[in-house]
Design an enzyme around this catalytic site. Structure first.
Site, short mmCIF file in Angstrom:
data_model
loop_
_atom_site.label_atom_id
_atom_site.label_comp_id
_atom_site.label_asym_id
_atom_site.label_seq_id
_atom_site.Cartn_x
_atom_site.Cartn_y
_atom_site.Cartn_z
N ALA A 129 0.85 -1.21 0.00
CA ALA A 129 0.00 0.00 0.00
C ALA A 129 0.88 1.25 0.00
O ALA A 129 1.31 1.70 1.06
CB ALA A 129 -0.93 -0.01 1.22
N ARG A 267 35.46 26.96 -14.49
CA ARG A 267 35.96 25.94 -15.44
C ARG A 267 36.25 26.56 -16.82
O ARG A 267 35.39 27.21 -17.40
CB ARG A 267 34.90 24.84 -15.57
CG ARG A 267 35.17 23.81 -16.61
CD ARG A 267 36.21 22.84 -16.16
NE ARG A 267 36.35 21.74 -17.11
CZ ARG A 267 37.39 20.93 -17.13
NH1 ARG A 267 38.38 21.07 -16.26
NH2 ARG A 267 37.45 19.95 -18.01
N GLN A 335 25.41 17.79 -15.56
CA GLN A 335 25.85 17.93 -16.96
C GLN A 335 26.88 19.06 -17.09
O GLN A 335 27.90 18.90 -17.77
CB GLN A 335 24.61 18.22 -17.84
CG GLN A 335 24.86 18.11 -19.33
CD GLN A 335 25.14 16.67 -19.78
OE1 GLN A 335 24.86 15.72 -19.06
NE2 GLN A 335 25.72 16.52 -20.95
N GLU A 362 5.55 11.24 -0.34
CA GLU A 362 4.37 12.12 -0.07
C GLU A 362 3.50 12.27 -1.32
O GLU A 362 2.91 13.33 -1.57
CB GLU A 362 4.82 13.45 0.52
CG GLU A 362 5.50 13.23 1.85
CD GLU A 362 5.36 14.33 2.85
OE1 GLU A 362 4.42 15.12 2.75
OE2 GLU A 362 6.21 14.36 3.77
N1 CAA Z 1 -8.41 16.37 2.51
C1 CAA Z 1 -9.49 15.90 3.18
N2 CAA Z 1 -10.18 14.81 2.75
C2 CAA Z 1 -9.76 14.21 1.62
C3 CAA Z 1 -8.65 14.67 0.89
C4 CAA Z 1 -7.96 15.81 1.38
N3 CAA Z 1 -6.90 16.30 0.75
N4 CAA Z 1 -8.46 13.87 -0.19
C5 CAA Z 1 -9.43 12.95 -0.15
N5 CAA Z 1 -10.21 13.14 0.94
C6 CAA Z 1 -11.41 12.40 1.32
C7 CAA Z 1 -12.41 12.46 0.18
O1 CAA Z 1 -13.22 13.61 0.29
C8 CAA Z 1 -13.20 11.19 0.36
O2 CAA Z 1 -14.11 11.39 1.39
P1 CAA Z 1 -15.62 10.76 1.28
O3 CAA Z 1 -15.42 9.27 1.24
O4 CAA Z 1 -16.27 11.24 2.53
O5 CAA Z 1 -16.22 11.29 0.02
C9 CAA Z 1 -12.14 10.21 0.87
O6 CAA Z 1 -11.09 11.01 1.45
C10 CAA Z 1 -11.57 9.33 -0.21
O7 CAA Z 1 -10.98 10.15 -1.20
P2 CAA Z 1 -10.59 9.60 -2.64
O8 CAA Z 1 -11.76 8.86 -3.21
O9 CAA Z 1 -10.01 10.73 -3.43
O10 CAA Z 1 -9.46 8.53 -2.28
P3 CAA Z 1 -8.61 7.56 -3.21
O11 CAA Z 1 -8.54 6.26 -2.52
O12 CAA Z 1 -9.11 7.61 -4.62
O13 CAA Z 1 -7.14 8.17 -3.12
C11 CAA Z 1 -5.25 9.56 -3.69
C12 CAA Z 1 -6.76 9.39 -3.62
C13 CAA Z 1 -5.03 11.04 -3.98
C14 CAA Z 1 -4.61 8.72 -4.79
C15 CAA Z 1 -4.61 9.21 -2.31
O14 CAA Z 1 -4.72 7.86 -2.07
C16 CAA Z 1 -3.15 9.63 -2.20
O15 CAA Z 1 -2.84 10.78 -1.88
N6 CAA Z 1 -2.21 8.66 -2.41
C17 CAA Z 1 -0.79 8.93 -2.16
C18 CAA Z 1 -0.38 8.52 -0.78
C19 CAA Z 1 0.83 9.25 -0.29
O16 CAA Z 1 1.03 10.44 -0.55
N7 CAA Z 1 1.67 8.56 0.46
C20 CAA Z 1 2.80 9.20 1.05
C21 CAA Z 1 3.28 8.43 2.21
S1 CAA Z 1 3.88 9.45 3.50
C22 CAA Z 1 5.42 9.92 3.06
O17 CAA Z 1 5.87 9.74 1.98
C23 CAA Z 1 6.14 10.68 4.12
C24 CAA Z 1 7.60 10.54 4.04
O18 CAA Z 1 8.17 9.72 4.69
C25 CAA Z 1 8.42 11.50 3.26
#
Ligand code: CAA
Length: 379
Positions: A129, A267, A335, A362
């Site tokens: 995931a 350079r 480069q 992220e």
């Molecule tokens: N703010 C508040 N609520 C939100 C939101 C936001 N930005 N985005 C979505 N939601 C809510 C939606 O409104 C929806 O609510 P309802 O069910 O009540 O309608 C719900 O969440 C589901 O939203 P989606 O249908 O858009 O969700 P999705 O499963 O299709 O996913 C996605 C969308 C944008 C692809 C999301 O999964 C995503 O951002 N994926 C990337 C994950 C990520 O960034 N991981 C990073 C890991 S952390 C990290 O990297 C830190 C580090 O160490 C550097």
């Protein structure tokens, strides 16, 4: 849109630059080579208020705001991109507490996190995931007065040094992004341990590890927000986090430009400085233009956050543009350095590797485009 920074924002930026120059820059290369996490410097950053810039003073933060945060994070990234990701991820632990925590939780954790007494991390990613956190499997089962947590998280930034983990877990039978909840887990909770450390391409002074939960008991009062609100909490945190990564990318890109300008002036080939060749001048011009554009996008997202306006789309645009731009800048900087740029003698080699992570974590560039397109199409 031009940004006129306030005197306070200018001052914060200068303070961060001064700090980064003294505390980070001299050791950045050694730390990266030897994979030394700069815990001592991170603690000092906490003392200066750099880990709680978006936390209001009543909860122990410096309350400097998102624009100041972006400026400061750029300065930290310019000196050491590994430390900048820690500064960004620290915000992924304070932001959810601030927005969704109850008063007790805020009192217990927020001030200590904002001041660097505690270091917080954010744990959502699992082996199966990544871009789709809705498919995560780590379970938190209701056992009366506590939740029993079982599962594994991976790629957790500074997870090996974190005192507090902002954990996203599955609590309900619902599928996908439903049935997830957020928890505050302390590193001392029984059943929690730190697993393997990643051997990464870049950002090697940033500790990236696996977190293991084996019958880990999390008290009921450590549920953050409401049951089932975990996905929303995570997305809210990531909106803010993406401004941080855009700022990190900007700091890296500025480093690339600076190194490229300096080297191209020094350079000499064909009897003259290589900066006099139009081929290089165009690369420098493109780098400078990209940095300016990314800076405006990032400040614009931060400004919306400071004004309490929605900024999901703007944060994704800033993260997408700044991270792709930083990779182009790093490519051009190497480069311009030619063969020397491909050796560890020169800073651009490190910047090139560090930049690579910014289009991935992220939310990948592809995920940012999903977010942006959904926002635009639903307008
Ligand atoms: N703010 C508040 N609520 C939100 C939101 C936001 N930005 N985005 C979505 N939601 C809510 C939606 O409104 C929806 O609510 P309802 O069910 O009540 O309608 C719900 O969440 C589901 O939203 P989606 O249908 O858009 O969700 P999705 O499963 O299709 O996913 C996605 C969308 C944008 C692809 C999301 O999964 C995503 O951002 N994926 C990337 C994950 C990520 O960034 N991981 C990073 C890991 S952390 C990290 O990297 C830190 C580090 O160490 C550097």
């Amino acid at each position: 849109m031009a940004f006129q920074l306030t005197a306070e924002q200018e001052m914060v930026s200068l303070m961060a630059r001064d700090f980064a120059k003294k505390e980070l820059e001299p050791m950045a290369s050694k730390r990266e080579k030897e994979e030394i996490f700069p815990l001592d410097v991170v603690k000092k950053m906490g003392g200066l208020g750099l880990l709680g810039m978006m936390v209001p003073p009543e909860y122990g933060g410096s309350g400097a705001g998102a624009i100041s945060y972006c400026l400061a994070l750029q300065e930290i990234a310019y000196a050491c991109a590994s430390t900048a990701v820690t500064m960004s991820v620290a915000n992924l632990s304070t932001e959810p507490l601030l927005k969704f925590g109850d008063e007790e939780q805020k009192k217990k954790y927020l001030a200590r996190l904002a001041q660097g007494e505690l270091l917080g991390c954010f744990a959502i990613t699992e082996p199966a995931a990544g871009s789709d956190p809705g498919s995560l499997q780590l379970k938190a089962e209701d056992r009366g007065d506590h939740y029993l947590v079982n599962g594994t998280k991976i790629f957790i930034t500074h997870g090996g040094y974190a005192d507090v983990i902002n954990l996203i877990a599955r609590t309900g039978p619902e599928k996908g992004n439903k049935g997830l909840s957020a928890f505050i887990v302390e590193k001392g909770f029984k059943g929690f341990s730190v697993g393997a450390r990643e051997d990464k391409m870049g950002l090697r002074a940033s500790n990236t590890v696996e977190l293991i939960f084996e019958d880990c008991r999390v008290p009921k009062e450590n549920l953050l927000g409401r049951l089932g609100q975990g996905f929303k909490i995570a997305m809210t945190a990531l909106d803010s986090g993406r401004i941080g990564i855009a700022s990190q990318a900007l700091g890296i890109a500025r480093g690339c430009l600076n190194e490229a300008v300096r080297y191209s002036r020094e350079r000499k080939q064909f009897g003259r400085s290589i900066s006099s060749f139009q081929a290089l001048q165009w690369m420098i011009a493109d780098m400078a233009t990209g940095i300016e554009a990314a800076s405006l996008l990032t400040l614009s997202a931060a400004d919306r956050k400071d004004r309490g306006l929605p900024f999901t789309k703007e944060a994704s645009m800033a993260k997408l543009f700044a991270s792709e731009m930083a990779n182009k800048a790093a490519y051009r900087a190497v480069q311009i350095h030619g063969g020397y740029g491909y050796t560890k003698e020169f800073k651009v080699e490190r910047l090139y590797r560090d930049a690579r992570a910014t289009t991935i974590y992220e939310g990948t560039s592809e995920v940012q485009r999903i977010v942006i397109a959904r926002e635009v199409l639903s307008d």
